[in-house]
Design a protein around this motif. Structure first.
Motif, mmCIF file in Angstrom:
data_model
loop_
_atom_site.group_PDB
_atom_site.id
_atom_site.type_symbol
_atom_site.label_atom_id
_atom_site.label_comp_id
_atom_site.label_asym_id
_atom_site.label_seq_id
_atom_site.Cartn_x
_atom_site.Cartn_y
_atom_site.Cartn_z
ATOM 1 N N LEU A 26 -53.564 -44.925 3.471
ATOM 2 C CA LEU A 26 -53.077 -45.808 4.363
ATOM 3 C C LEU A 26 -54.136 -47.140 4.473
ATOM 4 O O LEU A 26 -54.004 -48.116 4.621
ATOM 5 N N THR A 27 -55.395 -46.476 4.083
ATOM 6 C CA THR A 27 -56.516 -47.566 4.201
ATOM 7 C C THR A 27 -56.567 -48.529 3.063
ATOM 8 O O THR A 27 -56.551 -49.865 3.379
ATOM 9 N N LEU A 28 -56.048 -48.042 1.725
ATOM 10 C CA LEU A 28 -55.503 -49.082 0.900
ATOM 11 C C LEU A 28 -54.414 -49.832 1.195
ATOM 12 O O LEU A 28 -54.514 -50.962 1.016
ATOM 13 N N LEU A 29 -53.511 -49.407 1.913
ATOM 14 C CA LEU A 29 -52.281 -50.089 2.137
ATOM 15 C C LEU A 29 -52.574 -51.249 3.154
ATOM 16 O O LEU A 29 -52.242 -52.215 3.015
ATOM 17 N N GLU A 30 -53.514 -50.588 4.288
ATOM 18 C CA GLU A 30 -53.889 -51.748 5.206
ATOM 19 C C GLU A 30 -54.778 -52.935 4.452
ATOM 20 O O GLU A 30 -54.437 -54.071 4.722
ATOM 21 N N ARG A 31 -55.815 -52.606 3.674
ATOM 22 C CA ARG A 31 -56.337 -53.581 2.829
ATOM 23 C C ARG A 31 -55.449 -54.548 2.211
ATOM 24 O O ARG A 31 -55.692 -55.631 2.103
ATOM 25 N N LYS A 32 -54.592 -53.757 1.513
ATOM 26 C CA LYS A 32 -53.703 -54.833 0.547
ATOM 27 C C LYS A 32 -52.656 -55.607 1.416
ATOM 28 O O LYS A 32 -52.574 -56.656 1.075
ATOM 29 N N VAL A 33 -52.039 -54.748 2.534
ATOM 30 C CA VAL A 33 -51.221 -55.690 3.275
ATOM 31 C C VAL A 33 -52.086 -56.988 4.006
ATOM 32 O O VAL A 33 -51.634 -58.134 3.959
ATOM 33 N N ILE A 34 -53.011 -56.639 4.338
ATOM 34 C CA ILE A 34 -53.859 -57.646 5.109
ATOM 35 C C ILE A 34 -54.328 -58.685 4.032
ATOM 36 O O ILE A 34 -54.209 -59.944 4.379
ATOM 37 N N ALA A 35 -54.651 -58.403 2.974
ATOM 38 C CA ALA A 35 -54.924 -59.338 1.994
ATOM 39 C C ALA A 35 -53.983 -60.156 1.422
ATOM 40 O O ALA A 35 -54.072 -61.226 1.355
ATOM 41 N N TRP A 36 -52.788 -59.737 1.296
ATOM 42 C CA TRP A 36 -51.573 -60.435 1.180
ATOM 43 C C TRP A 36 -51.140 -61.300 2.010
ATOM 44 O O TRP A 36 -50.729 -62.529 1.880
ATOM 45 N N VAL A 37 -51.229 -61.154 3.461
ATOM 46 C CA VAL A 37 -51.059 -62.012 4.439
ATOM 47 C C VAL A 37 -52.201 -63.063 4.291
ATOM 48 O O VAL A 37 -51.727 -64.127 4.643
ATOM 49 N N GLN A 38 -53.254 -62.676 4.025
ATOM 50 C CA GLN A 38 -54.422 -63.916 3.946
ATOM 51 C C GLN A 38 -54.666 -64.239 2.650
ATOM 52 O O GLN A 38 -55.630 -64.948 2.109
ATOM 53 N N VAL A 39 -53.548 -64.429 1.837
ATOM 54 C CA VAL A 39 -53.396 -64.979 0.376
ATOM 55 C C VAL A 39 -54.648 -64.675 -0.410
ATOM 56 O O VAL A 39 -55.258 -65.377 -1.085
ATOM 57 N N ARG A 40 -54.935 -63.334 -0.552
ATOM 58 C CA ARG A 40 -56.061 -62.716 -1.140
ATOM 59 C C ARG A 40 -55.241 -61.596 -1.938
ATOM 60 O O ARG A 40 -54.291 -61.501 -2.071
ATOM 61 N N LEU A 41 -56.220 -60.823 -2.978
ATOM 62 C CA LEU A 41 -55.549 -59.854 -3.650
ATOM 63 C C LEU A 41 -55.856 -58.513 -3.107
ATOM 64 O O LEU A 41 -55.214 -57.582 -3.403
ATOM 65 N N GLY A 42 -56.904 -58.534 -2.442
ATOM 66 C CA GLY A 42 -57.439 -56.992 -2.032
ATOM 67 C C GLY A 42 -58.213 -56.238 -3.057
ATOM 68 O O GLY A 42 -58.560 -56.808 -4.214
ATOM 69 N N PRO A 43 -58.157 -54.962 -2.730
ATOM 70 C CA PRO A 43 -59.067 -54.223 -3.985
ATOM 71 C C PRO A 43 -58.260 -54.276 -5.179
ATOM 72 O O PRO A 43 -57.035 -54.277 -5.348
ATOM 73 N N MET A 44 -59.028 -54.573 -6.304
ATOM 74 C CA MET A 44 -58.339 -54.713 -7.633
ATOM 75 C C MET A 44 -59.314 -53.992 -8.808
ATOM 76 O O MET A 44 -58.695 -53.929 -9.749
ATOM 77 N N ARG A 45 -60.351 -53.710 -8.563
ATOM 78 C CA ARG A 45 -61.243 -53.222 -9.421
ATOM 79 C C ARG A 45 -60.925 -51.582 -10.036
ATOM 80 O O ARG A 45 -61.226 -51.389 -11.020
ATOM 81 N N VAL A 46 -60.921 -50.905 -8.907
ATOM 82 C CA VAL A 46 -60.920 -49.451 -9.161
ATOM 83 C C VAL A 46 -59.232 -48.824 -9.637
ATOM 84 O O VAL A 46 -58.459 -49.047 -8.569
ATOM 85 N N GLY A 47 -59.077 -48.765 -10.866
ATOM 86 C CA GLY A 47 -57.969 -48.455 -11.434
ATOM 87 C C GLY A 47 -57.014 -49.844 -11.295
ATOM 88 O O GLY A 47 -57.263 -50.798 -10.762
ATOM 89 N N PRO A 48 -55.531 -49.597 -11.822
ATOM 90 C CA PRO A 48 -54.796 -50.662 -11.994
ATOM 91 C C PRO A 48 -54.415 -51.181 -10.317
ATOM 92 O O PRO A 48 -54.003 -50.134 -9.602
#
Lengths: 339, 366, 172
Positions: A26-48
């Protein structure tokens, strides 16, 4: 022997691991969703696409130095994160994830316990969770956490009244306190309670946001005001426990709202036979889908709204939600007697 | 039976919402502020004294380091003061480009303000949106002078560089982009109930008090005083453009917010007019090889993004350095109001009010 | 067998936490022990088949009232000055009297229940619980047999609440 000891213990183990995994991701989901809202990518480095990020985070937090401030109240300081995590986890005991399914030739119910006070059990267990925040605020022996602790206790007590009031009107409609019973009542009455109790649904949702300390009611942690609030002095795994507890609570609230208002594991329109082809999807998938929608809305709200102020939060709780709750209860009770 | 104590809390110098190294000592009754003490000086580098030991051309890049999010405006104020002291005529094209740079700088500075202010109140998405647009401005500056933060973009008597080919086209494109983006910020905030509750009636400064404290810029205009150096004492090429000065009514945080949001649009308007009428010609006036103003002193102010930025410079006419160099920084003067504004408000309002004054500590401490 | 082990363990915990509540020096620690105590009592209720009571114990006492205790303890400065040292001898005398009254009460209950035939007690308690569920039983009893005490208690709480507001509010 197998039925009373082995099966429940197996279920507990499976559920706990599933919940912990879900919370971590869920922590990843939250970071990703918020990143998409904020026109960012979110975490991208660890794993695909960053899918291994939660694991990297967990390893980092485990390896970090675990600092206890020298003037802190040591025992209480250690106790606080545990106290906030445990209630969030044991609340899952009464949540029904699905109807009884057959597994290896045995009927297996997809819940650990169906007690006749299930709903009250969840309310009371989650009310214990607030101690974690208050004690963390107190034991850090620091001023910002203390302020956060006070905010948390005031906020949680106020919003618990409104939420409980809503649950009471729901129980009046369903006629039972058992979580399984409430879902079955929705099946037999042929309607999701979100349509019968829209006011209760909205208030429960707002109260749920407030009780899980989520934006726009995340005052106890308000990093811009209180520099992180109650967990300012925490580090390492103890800090992580607070976060996991917050996300676990989010899942609990979403799951409870799903069970009470969206018919739990029932498919949409459970009594419309034209749609019975939807029945090929197992109940627990419907349940998880509905819960996911709630969680998504939680994250979405966090990305969108500014934060309430302490006094405005209290005013909303006491002067709007609680009177609305009482009115809703009275109207529900009168209608129940009349119809 | 019980006695209750005041809680003294040290907000800063390390705190996420004091915009740098501001330190506010708060005396709290519960969460209500009953007294405060604003401590500054953690970023003091002695800029004014430093300038008295550099020759006139070198000072431009020291001014970059004061309000480091609005370096071009600082440059502009300084070079215009020296030009006034030496009575240098600046070519019209240079004045136009200076105006464009200053207005772009205002947009960049306001983007930073909007992002951090919204973030302080908890709306974190606005922060990233505003920084996205600020990035575009920084790209434009990078293309013009090579630097993204401290530009050193002006010279006494004109400009070091003419605009690169195609740059005006890009500025125009940016102007087209910015308008809808400002509407987007407004959609997220202006009519948001939580935003209204957090900003309306918070930190009210009546007009006469604002003048008495010595506020300038958006905080002053938010209190309903239509004072803007660009209109009142036009400099650069502002006299040739048509633009409005937005003012507020109530003088609260919300009005200051609205004023700045409107200034985004007015800046775009000015930039468009400047690009339309951009004259041909030289970019550097007749300046002696060695800049050495005659003996005398002068004060000159411009409207920086944060308020009235004034330079007082005295020259003895003999040495290669100023005799006395003094800055009237808008952040410093606006910060005076803080103690008074936060009294009686809650801790959460303190961060909102620091944000609404829009200070940069590099400029406050110098 | 299993049940009695559980019961005695819980009872020991309850007594232990009770002693700690009184002896701990730090007020916040006292409150934490009190919560632990309440939780153990709730578990005893569960063992007795009174789930409703157990949940209410947790919800009202552990989750509600003690949070308010904690709120007050954290807000208010409880450090006493040296002059206000309590009179030790008077305190212990009062303690003795209270303990004696308590003891008398407990023995009275023991004697009373021993005098009644055990089967009747078990029948009165156990049968309805098993069939209907104790939430319904509690609700039924409160709104039929004990209606007047219930209403009186709610009245009392309302009065107390209004009184507290009056005391706390500076001007009305």
């Amino acid at each position: 022997m197998v039925d009373i000891y082995v099966v429940p213990i197996l279920k507990i183990v499976v559920l706990l691991s599933a919940v912990l995994l879900a919370v971590t991701y869920l922590t990843l989901l939250e970071r990703k969703v918020i990143a998409w809202v904020q026109v960012r990518l979110g975490p991208m480095r660890v794993g695909p696409q960053g899918v291994l990020q939660p694991i990297a985070d967990a390893v980092k937090l485990l390896l970090k130095e675990d600092i206890t401030p020298s003037r802190a109240d040591k025992w209480v300081f250690t106790l606080a994160p545990i106290v906030s995590m445990v209630p969030a986890l044991i609340a899952f005991a009464v949540i029904p994830f699905g109807a009884t399914v057959s597994m290896f030739g045995h009927p297996v119910s997809l819940y650990i316990a169906d007690v006749n006070v299930g709903l009250l059990y969840i309310v009371s267990v989650t009310s214990i969770g607030v101690y974690g925040i208050i004690l963390a605020g107190y034991s850090s022996n620091s001023k910002f956490p203390l302020l956060a602790g006070l905010r948390a206790s005031a906020q949680l007590i106020s919003y618990e009244i409104a939420v409980t009031m809503m649950l009471v009107s729901l129980v009046v409609v369903a006629g039972t306190l058992s979580m399984v019973g409430i879902v079955n009542a929705q099946l037999s009455q042929g309607v999701w309670y979100v349509f019968l109790q829209p006011v209760a649904f909205v208030i429960l949702f707002i109260g749920g946001l407030a009780e899980t300390n989520r934006a726009p009611f995340d005052l106890p942690e308000a990093e811009q005001e209180l520099t992180g609030g109650f967990h300012t002095e925490y580090s390492g795994m103890r800090f992580a426990l607070f976060f996991l507890a917050e996300y676990a609570n989010m899942i609990v609230v979403s799951a409870v709202a799903t069970t009470l208002f969206l018919g739990g594991w029932l498919r949409p329109f459970p009594n419309v036979h034209v749609l019975s082809f939807l029945g090929f999807v197992p109940g627990w998938i419907w349940f998880l889908l509905k819960t996911f929608v709630f969680i998504y809305v939680f994250i979405w709200i966090r990305a969108t709204l500014p934060r309430y102020r302490y006094d405005q939060l209290m005013r909303l709780g006491w002067k709007v939600l609680i009177p609305l709750g009482i009115a809703n209860l009275v109207v529900t009770a009168i209608l129940k007697v009349l119809l | 039976m019980f006695d209750t104590n005041e809680l003294v809390i040290n907000m800063g110098p390390q705190h996420p919402s004091t915009h740098g190294v501001l330190r506010v000592i708060l005396r709290l009754d519960g969460e209500r502020v009953i007294g405060s003490d604003v401590v500054i000086g953690y970023l003091h580098r002695g800029v004014e004294k430093l300038c008295e030991h550099r020759d006139w051309a070198q000072i431009v890049l020291i001014t970059d380091r004061m309000d480091y999010v609005a370096a071009a405006s600082n440059n502009l104020g300084y070079v215009e003061t020296v030009e006034k002291l030496m009575s240098i005529e600046v070519p019209r094209r240079a004045r136009y480009i200076r105006t464009i740079l200053a207005e772009l700088q205002r947009i960049a500075s306001h983007c930073l303000w909007l992002g951090t202010h919204a973030m302080d109140i908890g709306a974190m998405t606005v922060f990233l949106y505003a920084f996205r647009e600020r990035e575009l401005v920084l790209d434009l500056f990078e293309e013009y002078c090579g630097a993204r933060l401290t530009y050193n973009a002006m010279r006494v008597g004109g400009l070091p560089l003419d605009i690169p080919p195609g740059w005006d086209r890009k500025v125009r494109d940016f102007c087209d982009i910015l308008g809808p983006k400002v509407d987007e910020y407004e959609q997220l905030l202006t009519h948001n109930r939580i935003w209204l509750e957090r900003t309306r009636g918070v930190g009210v400064i009546p007009g006469e008090d604002a003048v008495a404290i010595g506020l300038s810029g958006p905080p002053l205009r938010g209190s309903g005083i239509p004072r803007d150096v660009r209109k009142d004492e036009p400099y650069a090429a502002y006299a040739e453009f048509d633009f409005d000065i937005p003012i507020g009514a109530a003088g609260d945080t919300y009005d200051r917010y609205l004023v700045r949001i409107e200034e985004f649009r007015q800046s775009v308007r000015i930039i468009r007019q400047a690009l339309d009428g951009l004259p041909e010609g030289p970019i550097l006036g007749k300046v002696p090889r060695l800049i050495k103003p005659p003996a005398g002193e002068t004060y000159h102010a411009i409207e920086a993004p944060k308020g009235e930025l004034g330079y007082f410079i005295a020259s003895d006419g003999k040495s290669n350095t100023p005799y006395r160099f003094r800055v009237r920084p808008p952040s410093f003067c606006n910060l005076q109001a803080l103690s008074r504004l936060i009294k009686g408000h809650l801790v959460a309002d303190v961060v909102a009010l620091i944000g609404s004054l829009d200070i940069v500590l590099g400029e406050v401490d110098r | 067998m299993f049940e009695s082990i559980l019961f005695y363990t819980l009872a020991a915990f309850i007594l232990g936490f009770g002693v700690l509540v009184v002896t701990a020096r730090n007020t916040v620690h006292c409150v934490v022990f009190l919560v632990a105590n309440f939780l153990c009592v709730a578990m005893i209720y569960v063992m007795l088949g009174a789930e409703f009571l157990a949940i209410i114990q947790v919800l009202v006492y552990a989750g509600g009232i003690v949070v308010l205790y904690l709120f007050v303890v954290m807000l208010v400065n409880l450090k006493r000055g040296p002059d206000a040292a309590p009179d030790r001898r008077r305190q212990s005398r009062v303690g003795f009297v209270l303990a004696a009254v308590m003891l008398a009460e407990i023995s009275a209950i023991l004697v009373y229940s021993a005098a009644r035939p055990a089967s009747a007690v078990a029948a009165a308690a156990a049968t309805p619980l098993q069939t209907v569920g104790n939430t319904e039983v509690v609700g039924m009893l409160l709104y039929t047999d004990y209606l007047i005490p219930f209403e009186v208690a709610s009245m009392l709480l309302l009065v107390a609440m209004i009184g507290a507001i009056l005391l706390a509010k500076k001007e009305i």
